[in-house]
Design an enzyme around this catalytic site. Structure first.
Site, PDB file in Angstrom:
ATOM      1  CG  HIS A   1      -5.969  -1.705   6.053  1.00 37.93           C
ATOM      2  ND1 HIS A   1      -6.819  -1.169   5.111  1.00 37.93           N
ATOM      3  CD2 HIS A   1      -4.891  -2.152   5.368  1.00 37.93           C
ATOM      4  CE1 HIS A   1      -6.272  -1.263   3.916  1.00 37.93           C
ATOM      5  NE2 HIS A   1      -5.106  -1.868   4.038  1.00 37.93           N
TER       6      HIS A   1
ATOM      7  N   GLY B   1      -9.570  -0.118   5.072  1.00 44.87           N
ATOM      8  CA  GLY B   1      -9.682  -0.100   3.604  1.00 44.87           C
ATOM      9  C   GLY B   1     -10.262  -1.416   3.113  1.00 44.87           C
ATOM     10  CG  HIS B   2      -7.990  -5.008   3.463  1.00 47.79           C
ATOM     11  ND1 HIS B   2      -6.934  -4.760   4.307  1.00 47.79           N
ATOM     12  CD2 HIS B   2      -7.446  -5.293   2.253  1.00 47.79           C
ATOM     13  CE1 HIS B   2      -5.801  -4.901   3.640  1.00 47.79           C
ATOM     14  NE2 HIS B   2      -6.079  -5.213   2.391  1.00 47.79           N
TER      15      HIS B   2
ATOM     16  CD  GLN C   1       0.782  -9.162  -5.544  1.00 47.30           C
ATOM     17  OE1 GLN C   1      -0.057  -9.976  -5.917  1.00 47.30           O
ATOM     18  NE2 GLN C   1       0.439  -8.007  -5.007  1.00 47.30           N
TER      19      GLN C   1
ATOM     20  CD  GLN D   1     -10.066   4.462  -8.452  1.00 48.38           C
ATOM     21  OE1 GLN D   1     -10.781   3.622  -8.991  1.00 48.38           O
ATOM     22  NE2 GLN D   1      -9.172   5.176  -9.121  1.00 48.38           N
TER      23      GLN D   1
ATOM     24  CG  ASP E   1      -3.674  -1.174  -4.680  1.00 46.19           C
ATOM     25  OD1 ASP E   1      -2.447  -1.137  -4.568  1.00 46.19           O
ATOM     26  OD2 ASP E   1      -4.436  -1.281  -3.697  1.00 46.19           O
TER      27      ASP E   1
ATOM     28  CB  SER F   1      -1.413   1.204   2.854  1.00 41.86           C
ATOM     29  OG  SER F   1      -0.396   0.295   2.489  1.00 41.86           O
ATOM     30  CB  SER F   2      -0.947  -4.020   4.669  1.00 41.21           C
ATOM     31  OG  SER F   2      -2.257  -4.406   4.314  1.00 41.21           O
TER      32      SER F   2
HETATM   33  P1  AMP Z   1      -3.930  -5.646  -0.517  1.00 39.89           P
HETATM   34  O1  AMP Z   1      -4.186  -6.501   0.683  1.00 39.89           O
HETATM   35  O2  AMP Z   1      -3.062  -4.485  -0.240  1.00 39.89           O
HETATM   36  O3  AMP Z   1      -3.555  -6.446  -1.724  1.00 39.89           O
HETATM   37  O4  AMP Z   1      -5.345  -5.008  -0.871  1.00 39.89           O
HETATM   38  C1  AMP Z   1      -6.465  -5.814  -1.129  1.00 39.89           C
HETATM   39  C2  AMP Z   1      -7.544  -4.973  -1.747  1.00 39.89           C
HETATM   40  O5  AMP Z   1      -7.907  -3.931  -0.847  1.00 39.89           O
HETATM   41  C3  AMP Z   1      -7.102  -4.288  -3.036  1.00 39.89           C
HETATM   42  O6  AMP Z   1      -8.168  -4.340  -3.965  1.00 39.89           O
HETATM   43  C4  AMP Z   1      -6.810  -2.888  -2.597  1.00 39.89           C
HETATM   44  O7  AMP Z   1      -6.968  -1.934  -3.623  1.00 39.89           O
HETATM   45  C5  AMP Z   1      -7.851  -2.693  -1.518  1.00 39.89           C
HETATM   46  N1  AMP Z   1      -7.436  -1.628  -0.617  1.00 39.89           N
HETATM   47  C6  AMP Z   1      -6.273  -1.535   0.068  1.00 39.89           C
HETATM   48  N2  AMP Z   1      -6.226  -0.375   0.755  1.00 39.89           N
HETATM   49  C7  AMP Z   1      -7.378   0.285   0.496  1.00 39.89           C
HETATM   50  C8  AMP Z   1      -7.924   1.546   0.888  1.00 39.89           C
HETATM   51  N3  AMP Z   1      -7.280   2.372   1.704  1.00 39.89           N
HETATM   52  N4  AMP Z   1      -9.138   1.892   0.409  1.00 39.89           N
HETATM   53  C9  AMP Z   1      -9.809   1.069  -0.429  1.00 39.89           C
HETATM   54  N5  AMP Z   1      -9.350  -0.122  -0.829  1.00 39.89           N
HETATM   55  C10 AMP Z   1      -8.145  -0.515  -0.384  1.00 39.89           C
END
Ligand code: AMP
Length: 520
Positions: free
Chosen positions: A33, A35-36, A60, A156, A158, A193-194
């Site tokens: 998304h 964020g990524h 995890q 940030q 997480d 967020s996913s």
């Molecule tokens: P995940 O796929 O949820 O494990 O996230 C992968 C990376 O993307 C992690 O470092 C998260 O902190 C980052 N991430 C997820 N959502 C966001 C967001 N809304 N803004 C910034 N980074 C994000």
């Protein structure tokens, strides 16, 4: 773009393609998304090769969590990555990463794991998710070892994960730079967020209340409130308007150590976890109690150093003269009689030296420079130091150490610094980032004028333009401290502007920024 699902494929690709190139890794669990995307874009700007890993890590997830349900959409993610300019996706199976477990989703039972420090592990999300950060630390260690990136990018969003990974990298001496990226949000304020996919339209409309609560606390913080109870109460009071929200925790901790705070001294992390229906959401905000930092970058000849000095002088801020720090180290190396080609000896010396920049009372921009207890303000201007400083500054270990010291010196803010990568690397979270440029023609014209003023005007304008173009090219592509414009930098083209005009513009931007920051 290449996709690899095996370690062998990934390794072979890296062996063939990485020669001397910088590699950025973005670890994810997929369902990509915006964020990524913000992490990928940052990695794209800073590295020659960008690798995104996609792996839903069973280690995890706890019992009863959403491991089976977690969205898996590799084809869509592949299209997403291709568009974002990713070079490689690494999407291993569970068997590939953890051995011969026949089912593709059960956590492995027997496996060496990385255990984060208990105090960081058990707080915040650690309460309700025992084993979660151990699983994160283990998979991140594996990914870092497999890819061996120069930089790895984390959100940030997480914040606990980020703090634990920074600590892991420091404690285990892993040779990687961890880069943190700000939280990307929908226009409603909801952090991407996913897991937002799980929300019903009604819940999606309610979810931004988490951020509203955090913003409320930030507004209270801006009025001078530093106390834990009041800041947390400011979040809680906002949340009462959505009765479906079940709060798991609202906590105030130190962003680096995750130690609970009664008061925010320098900085605090206000973090929340809550459920809407069965969906668990997290969010956070950083509360900073420091004066702003101004980072001024730009190509050679754009007028950075003159403008930076004037900005510091007029705002009464400290001019963090990074050049003087490199000079001080050069002086120290020469004084110790170390051969300038003996990089290991220089690395050893610089990692133990202490530089202080002391501003003299009423004139904070006039600095006195000390190294290892000796004042060298005058000595660092000698011809010998001048002749050798660029050589010493080009040693990676010197730069690494001085960036650390610059960050320490600016930990309370209130500084202005200039360079090529101050806003991207040294102070990526500077409150005000300026990218000062001027056209090649303008810079050549200014240089010619300087030379004429010094009675050295024999070079032609065309020759100067060529030299400047070449230097720009070299500065932007150099491996160490390349010239880069931060995504959030404000560009000022100084063509046709006088130095006082440029200075005034920066000062006005600073005042606008300062108004939106916490007041003492
Ligand atoms: P995940 O796929 O949820 O494990 O996230 C992968 C990376 O993307 C992690 O470092 C998260 O902190 C980052 N991430 C997820 N959502 C966001 C967001 N809304 N803004 C910034 N980074 C994000």
């Amino acid at each position: 773009m290449r996709l690899f699902t095996t370690i062998a494929g990934l390794r072979c690709h890296l062996e063939r393609h990485r020669t001397q190139k910088t590699v950025g890794l973005v670890p994810t669990m997929g369902a990509l998304h915006p964020g990524h995307l913000s992490l990928i874009e940052r990695a794209r700007r800073e590295n020659a090769i960008v690798i995104v890993s996609i792996f839903v890590n069973p280690l995890q997830f706890g019992l009863g969590e959403d491991l089976q349900q977690y969205p898996r959409q590799l084809e869509q993610d592949q299209r997403f990555c291709k568009q974002a300019g990713v070079d490689v996706i690494f999407a291993p199976t569970v068997v590939e990463l953890y051995g011969d477990d026949p089912s593709d989703s059960e956590p492995p039972t027997e496996f060496t794991q990385v255990q984060p420090p208990e105090a960081m592990n058990s707080i915040l999300c650690g309460h309700s998710r025992p084993g979660h950060f151990q699983g994160v630390a283990t998979v991140v260690t594996k990914l870092l070892n497999l890819v061996q990136p120069d930089r790895a990018y984390f959100g940030q969003k997480d914040a606990q994960q980020l703090a634990i990974i920074r600590r892991l990298v420091a404690d285990l001496n892993l040779p990687v730079t961890i880069v943190s990226c700000p939280i990307a949000r929908e226009s409603s304020g909801l952090a991407y967020s996913s897991r937002n996919q799980y929300l019903t339209p009604e819940q999606k409309a309610q979810a931004p209340i988490l951020y509203k609560g955090l913003q409320n606390a930030q507004n209270v913080f801006k009025t001078g409130e530093r106390d834990r109870t009041s800041l947390i109460a400011a979040v809680t009071s906002e949340l009462t308007s959505v009765k479906e929200i079940q709060v798991e925790y609202i906590e105030l901790v130190h962003p680096t150590t995750l130690t609970p705070l009664e008061q925010v001294e320098d900085e605090g992390l206000l973090a929340i976890a809550a459920r809407l229906g069965s969906t668990r959401l997290i969010d956070n905000i950083l509360l900073r109690n420091r004066q702003p930092i101004i980072a001024i970058d730009g190509p050679a000849g754009a007028g950075k150093s003159t403008v930076t000095r004037l900005v510091a002088q007029q705002l009464g801020l400290m001019y963090l003269d990074t050049g003087a720090m490199y000079r001080a180290v050069t002086w120290r190396v020469l004084q110790a009689g170390i051969d300038l080609t003996d990089e290991p000896a220089i690395a050893e010396l610089v990692s133990q030296c202490q530089i202080s920049l002391i501003s003299s009372g009423s004139q904070p921009q006039t600095l006195r420079v000390w190294i290892d207890g000796k004042e060298v303000t005058q000595a660092i201007r000698s011809l010998e130091v001048t002749a050798n400083v660029s050589f010493v500054a080009a040693i990676p270990a010197v730069r690494h150490e001085l960036v650390k010291q610059q960050q320490r010196l600016a930990s309370k803010g209130g500084v202005v610094a200039e360079g090529r990568d101050i806003g991207t690397h040294v102070f990526p979270d500077a409150e005000l980032k300026i990218f000062l440029t001027a056209s090649v023609q303008e810079r050549a014209r200014r240089r010619l004028q300087d030379l004429k003023d010094q009675d050295q005007g024999t070079v032609s304008l065309e020759q100067l333009e060529q030299d400047i173009q070449l230097r720009d090219q070299r500065d932007s592509t150099r491996a160490l401290a390349p010239l880069r414009q931060a995504a959030d930098a404000i560009e000022i083209n100084t063509d046709g502007l006088t130095i006082p005009e440029v200075t005034a513009r920066i000062i006005s931007l600073y005042h606008k920024k300062a108004l939106s920051l916490p007041q003492e």
